[in-house]
Design an enzyme around this catalytic site. Structure first.
Site, PDB file in Angstrom:
ATOM      1  N   ASP A 164       0.914  -1.221   0.151  1.00 20.01           N
ATOM      2  CA  ASP A 164       0.136   0.067   0.091  1.00 20.01           C
ATOM      3  C   ASP A 164       0.917   1.220  -0.150  1.00 20.01           C
ATOM      4  OD1 ASP A 164      -2.467   1.447   0.311  1.00 20.01           O
ATOM      5  OD2 ASP A 164      -3.441   0.149   1.442  1.00 20.01           O
ATOM      6  N   ASP A 178      -2.594   4.862  -2.696  1.00 21.68           N
ATOM      7  CA  ASP A 178      -3.665   5.370  -1.588  1.00 21.68           C
ATOM      8  C   ASP A 178      -3.940   6.772  -2.316  1.00 21.68           C
ATOM      9  OD1 ASP A 178      -5.179   5.442   0.965  1.00 21.68           O
ATOM     10  OD2 ASP A 178      -3.883   7.170   1.123  1.00 21.68           O
ATOM     11  N   GLU A 187      -5.877   4.271  -6.248  1.00 21.66           N
ATOM     12  CA  GLU A 187      -7.348   4.815  -5.482  1.00 21.66           C
ATOM     13  C   GLU A 187      -7.429   6.184  -5.902  1.00 21.66           C
ATOM     14  OE1 GLU A 187      -9.404   4.999  -0.890  1.00 21.66           O
ATOM     15  OE2 GLU A 187      -7.160   5.889  -1.335  1.00 21.66           O
ATOM     16  N   ASP A 216     -12.302   0.737   3.773  1.00 23.65           N
ATOM     17  CA  ASP A 216     -12.799   2.045   4.059  1.00 23.65           C
ATOM     18  C   ASP A 216     -14.501   1.819   3.952  1.00 23.65           C
ATOM     19  OD1 ASP A 216     -10.663   3.533   4.616  1.00 23.65           O
ATOM     20  OD2 ASP A 216     -10.412   4.013   2.542  1.00 23.65           O
TER      21      ASP A 216
END
Length: 569
Positions: free
Chosen positions: A98, A199, A254, A328
């Site tokens: 990530d 991210d 993302e 999330d």
């Protein structure tokens, strides 16, 4: 269409804090993950996406990083990480890190230096602005409520934080910042990781004048206001040249606030930027306007419209990612299915509907068991900064009562996905021998991996079969998508076509029976998968068993509550 291994892969997201605790401190860790790799191998996944394990003060559960090249003590050591990576590779499982580089922790050494003075060499690693008319530099809001600016008395200026005030945004317009990030990414690739989930990567380039945006429910402009800035594609192309082309990586961005047109740039098939993006339009189909805090149920027609627009819009141009859940989002079976009587049927139906589409599937830990939302009783049960801040802000302003806000949190809070993985029916669901960092969902005695591994008709084994079918039938990966019945409020039906092969997917999104008229060309087809083992008495002769054990299809087909069926010809 060009074939790629990452198009044919299935990705499994691990949220380390909640996956498996090996040392009894109540917090999941890297050794715990290593101990469960055989479970993931049995499920059939190809890639692990590992949520952050870097050194962090943990203000936002590890998404506030103070050292990108060290492991958070709670999770273990770099040696533990190396062992896990090697063990995954031994099982043919790749590992994706990530990458959180829109912001750092305020305890990162770059920011510690940056805030010391206006002429510090690290000052321009972050975004600093003076007050405007005695207030914040603009009206942007933080994702976690309140303004996106924090005043710092040391230099009498504000710094930008689109998330927590302990997560200052990096200034990607500074070439030195980009070089630091690229060096760090190359360090991880040299270690042997196989790619990056990036991210909020769509936020890294801000408009130079930082203009005001349209105020939302709390008076501040959405944190998506800065999304897709003027240099974002330029910076990602630079990343591709200096980092990603060095290895055969898988990359997914993302992309908050991404439009279909922007996604074609991020994930276009020429390979200049990313392999695919996460878009969130389908996560907003149950939002109440711009306010996500509600109990509003989606209209299936809205979902079909969004999913179809992305399936057709990226066709032959870019690649989709397929997800219902992540760290999330609340649990999909509670949100889009039925977490009561039809929990297993609806969990299987949702998986069928999504994972038969074109794109790379992402499974979030526990989704393959049909794990549900959690009956949190009070605000003290929550650990998620977003949920806690929203509760206090919106009840304090009188926007919602405390009772209303608790209902909304039980439905939409990110903590619904962050409770411990339910391994068995023993204490703490087998997650830890200590005290869990967040409550265990009390339904773990009924919903757990041990029980499902032992039962052939479980949600786990259904996911296992879906994954296997994607590897056996190219039409599921590469076929074109076409929607049927766009105006139906009950049925989501579509076809996939690759050459002479056609696949029909039919899903009932309701707790009632629903009638479906099957296109004639599929009446002689073969059922690949369905979530009801045997045809149920429905008053309609829709499916009858033939001598060889396959099913004979007849019209009209009467679908059972939350039934899903896929037919191939």
């Amino acid at each position: 269409m060009e074939k790629k291994w990452w198009k044919e892969s299935v990705v499994y997201q691990i949220y380390p804090r909640s996956f498996c605790d090996s040392n009894g401190d109540g917090i999941g860790d890297i050794r715990g993950i290593t101990s469960k790799l055989d479970y993931l191998k049995e499920l059939g996944i190809d890639v692990i996406w590992l949520s952050p394990v870097y050194q962090s003060p943990n203000d936002d559960n590890g998404y506030d990083i103070s050292d990108y090249q060290a492991i958070m003590e709670e999770f273990g050591t770099m040696e533990d990480f190396d062992e896990m990576l090697a063990a995954a590779h031994e099982r043919g499982i790749r590992l994706v890190m990530d990458l959180v580089v829109n912001h750092t922790s305020d305890e990162h050494r770059w920011f510690v230096e940056s805030r010391k003075s206006t002429d510090n060499p690290y000052r321009d690693y972050y975004i600093w602005r003076p007050a405007k008319d005695g207030k914040e530099p603009n009206n942007w809001g933080s994702c976690f409520s309140g303004p996106a600016w924090e005043y710092d008395s040391e230099t009498d200026m504000y710094y930008l934080h689109l998330f927590s005030k302990k997560q200052p945004d990096l200034n990607w317009d500074n070439p030195a910042v980009r070089e630091e990030v690229f060096q760090m990414m190359n360090w991880w690739l040299d270690k042997g990781v196989d790619g990056f989930r990036m991210d909020v990567i769509s936020l890294i380039s801000k408009k130079p004048d930082l203009p005001d945006g349209i105020p939302g429910i709390n008076g501040y402009a959405s944190f998506n206001e800065p999304a897709n800035g003027p240099h974002v594609h330029e910076y990602l192309q630079e990343m591709r040249e200096k980092v990603l082309n060095r290895a055969d990586t898988i990359t997914v961005g993302e992309c908050s606030g991404v439009t279909l047109e922007e996604a074609k740039k991020y994930a276009r098939s020429d390979g200049r930027e990313l392999n695919m993006v996460f878009q969130f339009e389908h996560m907003d189909v149950d939002a109440d306007g711009t306010n996500k805090w509600s109990e509003k149920k989606m209209d299936l027609r809205d979902l079909k419209n969004v999913m179809t627009r992305w399936q057709k819009g990226l066709e032959d141009i870019a690649w989709n990612s397929l997800f219902w859940e992540n760290h999330d989002q609340p649990r999909s079976v509670s949100r889009f299915g039925n977490d009561g009587r039809y929990r297993e049927a609806s969990a299987k139906m949702l998986a069928t509907c999504l994972y038969m589409m074109q794109g790379t599937p992402y499974i979030y830990q526990g989704q393959e068991l049909g794990m549900t939302n959690v009956p949190f009783e009070n605000i003290e049960d929550f650990r998620d900064l977003d949920s806690i801040n929203a509760y206090h802000e919106l009840t304090g302003q009188g926007v919602f009562s405390k009772e209303e806000m608790m209902r909304f949190l039980r439905y939409k809070s990110r903590d619904n996905a962050r409770t411990p993985f339910q391994w068995n029916d023993k204490e703490n669901a087998g997650f830890t021998s200590g005290t869990p960092w967040i409550m265990v969902n009390p339904n773990y005695k009924e919903i757990n991996a041990q029980e499902q591994l032992a039962r052939d008709d479980s949600v786990f084994h259904y996911f296992q079969k879906l994954i296997r079918l994607r590897k056996e039938h190219e039409v599921i990966v590469y076929g074109t998508y076409d929607l049927l019945l766009p105006d139906s409020k009950e049925i989501y039906a579509y076809t996939r076509t690759l050459g002479e092969t056609k696949l029909l997917v039919v899903c009932n999104f309701t707790a009632e029976q629903a009638e479906f008229e099957m296109p004639g060309e599929f009446l002689d087809g073969k059922i690949l998968i369905r979530n009801y083992d045997e045809p149920k008495a429905s008053g309609k002769d829709d499916i009858s068993s033939s001598e060889n054990g396959s099913a004979e299809l007849k019209n009209p087909m009467m679908l059972m509550p939350y039934e899903a069926v896929a037919v191939i010809v």
